[in-house]
Design an enzyme around this catalytic site. Structure first.
Site, mmCIF file in Angstrom:
data_model
loop_
_atom_site.group_PDB
_atom_site.id
_atom_site.type_symbol
_atom_site.label_atom_id
_atom_site.label_comp_id
_atom_site.label_asym_id
_atom_site.label_seq_id
_atom_site.Cartn_x
_atom_site.Cartn_y
_atom_site.Cartn_z
ATOM 1 N N SER A 153 35.793 52.227 -50.264
ATOM 2 C CA SER A 153 34.409 52.674 -50.479
ATOM 3 C C SER A 153 33.667 52.905 -49.169
ATOM 4 O O SER A 153 34.042 52.361 -48.129
ATOM 5 C CB SER A 153 33.647 51.629 -51.293
ATOM 6 O OG SER A 153 34.236 51.464 -52.550
HETATM 7 N N1 SAH Z 1 38.055 47.481 -52.437
HETATM 8 C C1 SAH Z 1 38.997 48.455 -51.974
HETATM 9 C C2 SAH Z 1 38.682 49.812 -52.580
HETATM 10 C C3 SAH Z 1 39.764 50.228 -53.447
HETATM 11 S S1 SAH Z 1 39.583 51.676 -54.406
HETATM 12 C C4 SAH Z 1 39.137 48.499 -50.465
HETATM 13 O O1 SAH Z 1 38.497 47.699 -49.772
HETATM 14 O O2 SAH Z 1 39.896 49.316 -49.970
HETATM 15 C C5 SAH Z 1 39.983 51.041 -55.991
HETATM 16 C C6 SAH Z 1 41.316 50.366 -56.102
HETATM 17 O O3 SAH Z 1 41.427 49.849 -57.420
HETATM 18 C C7 SAH Z 1 42.528 51.256 -55.897
HETATM 19 O O4 SAH Z 1 43.297 50.757 -54.842
HETATM 20 C C8 SAH Z 1 43.276 51.166 -57.231
HETATM 21 O O5 SAH Z 1 44.672 51.191 -57.092
HETATM 22 C C9 SAH Z 1 42.793 49.843 -57.765
HETATM 23 N N2 SAH Z 1 42.890 49.611 -59.207
HETATM 24 C C10 SAH Z 1 42.682 50.493 -60.221
HETATM 25 N N3 SAH Z 1 42.839 49.882 -61.410
HETATM 26 C C11 SAH Z 1 43.144 48.578 -61.148
HETATM 27 C C12 SAH Z 1 43.421 47.446 -61.967
HETATM 28 N N4 SAH Z 1 43.418 47.506 -63.306
HETATM 29 N N5 SAH Z 1 43.691 46.276 -61.354
HETATM 30 C C13 SAH Z 1 43.711 46.179 -60.007
HETATM 31 N N6 SAH Z 1 43.455 47.224 -59.184
HETATM 32 C C14 SAH Z 1 43.172 48.407 -59.745
#
Ligand code: SAH
Length: 231
Positions: free
Chosen positions: A61
């Site tokens: 993000s």
């Molecule tokens: N907080 C992260 C942002 C990640 S973007 C950072 O600091 O980089 C959102 C993430 O959620 C993606 O990596 C995606 O793979 C993950 N995601 C999507 N659905 C999910 C689920 N059900 N459980 C765990 N992770 C999930």
């Protein structure tokens, strides 16, 4: 490149614009080297306030969103936090700097669940290399189910857009706990929803405004035909 200087300038700008309101958040964001979490080809953009690709079609993000989520969830020293969507591990490190900064006896902890195995591994490596292994635990799995073994949580932050509010996440909140989750259609704006559980166990919901996140997968997320689409 002088990343420390770029970091300081970016955080100072967000404070001046009134985006970062809390001193604890500013301090935390000044500590965590975002350039160390993202792929080398994007490193020069580490302090541009925008989402950055981290591979596997996912993004970490924007800086202002990281600050907003932490302030909305009212993270504080000593909190036990669950993040759904670990990505590259950057945001979990920032939460850790708020709930478990060095030099304090009270130590919180961050659990972050990531569904893409390669990303979970990358987050774990990043967090270990940068000294967060004792404050952040990375779990490879479906975070839409929460993470039972460490419940209940003071705060839960979901960093992917969810079709609705998963019951297990509400259940895994402590009384007095806060859940922050983007709810709405993928590929469009979502509502950032704050769910609070009071000390009598009563749950309230409040929309905080618009946001854009990649779709949540898993049991309470969107079906594969939806999240596979190239939004
Ligand atoms: N907080 C992260 C942002 C990640 S973007 C950072 O600091 O980089 C959102 C993430 O959620 C993606 O990596 C995606 O793979 C993950 N995601 C999507 N659905 C999910 C689920 N059900 N459980 C765990 N992770 C999930």
């Amino acid at each position: 490149m002088d990343f420390a200087k770029m970091r300081e300038e970016a955080i100072r700008r967000l404070m001046a614009a009134g985006v970062i309101k809390s001193g604890a958040v500013a301090k935390a964001m000044l500590k965590v080297p975002r350039e160390e979490f993202i792929p080398p080809e994007y490193r020069s953009h580490a302090y541009v306030d925008t989402p950055i690709p981290i591979g596997h079609g996912q993004t970490t993000s924007a800086l202002h969103m990281t600050a907003w989520l932490i302030e909305a969830a009212r993270l504080k020293l000593g909190d036990k936090v669950l993040e759904v969507g670990g990505g590259c591990g950057y945001m979990a490190a920032v939460y850790a700097e708020v709930v478990a900064p060095e030099g304090f006896e009270v130590r919180g902890h961050v659990y972050t669940v990531e569904i893409v195995r390669e990303l979970a591994r990358m987050a774990e490596e990043n967090l270990k290399r940068l000294g967060y292994a004792d404050r952040v635990t990375v779990i490879h799995g479906d975070g839409s189910l929460g993470y039972e073994p460490a419940k209940p949580y003071d705060a839960i932050i979901v960093t992917a857009a969810s079709p609705d509010i998963p019951d297990p996440l509400v259940e895994q909140l402590k009384p007095g706990g806060r859940l922050v989750i983007p709810v709405g259609s993928p590929g469009f704006y979502q509502d950032l929803v704050l769910v609070e559980k009071d000390f009598d166990g009563k749950v309230t919901f409040r929309s905080l405004g618009g946001c854009v996140f990649v779709p949540l997968r898993g049991r309470y997320g969107f079906p594969e035909r939806v999240w596979r689409r190239d939004w």
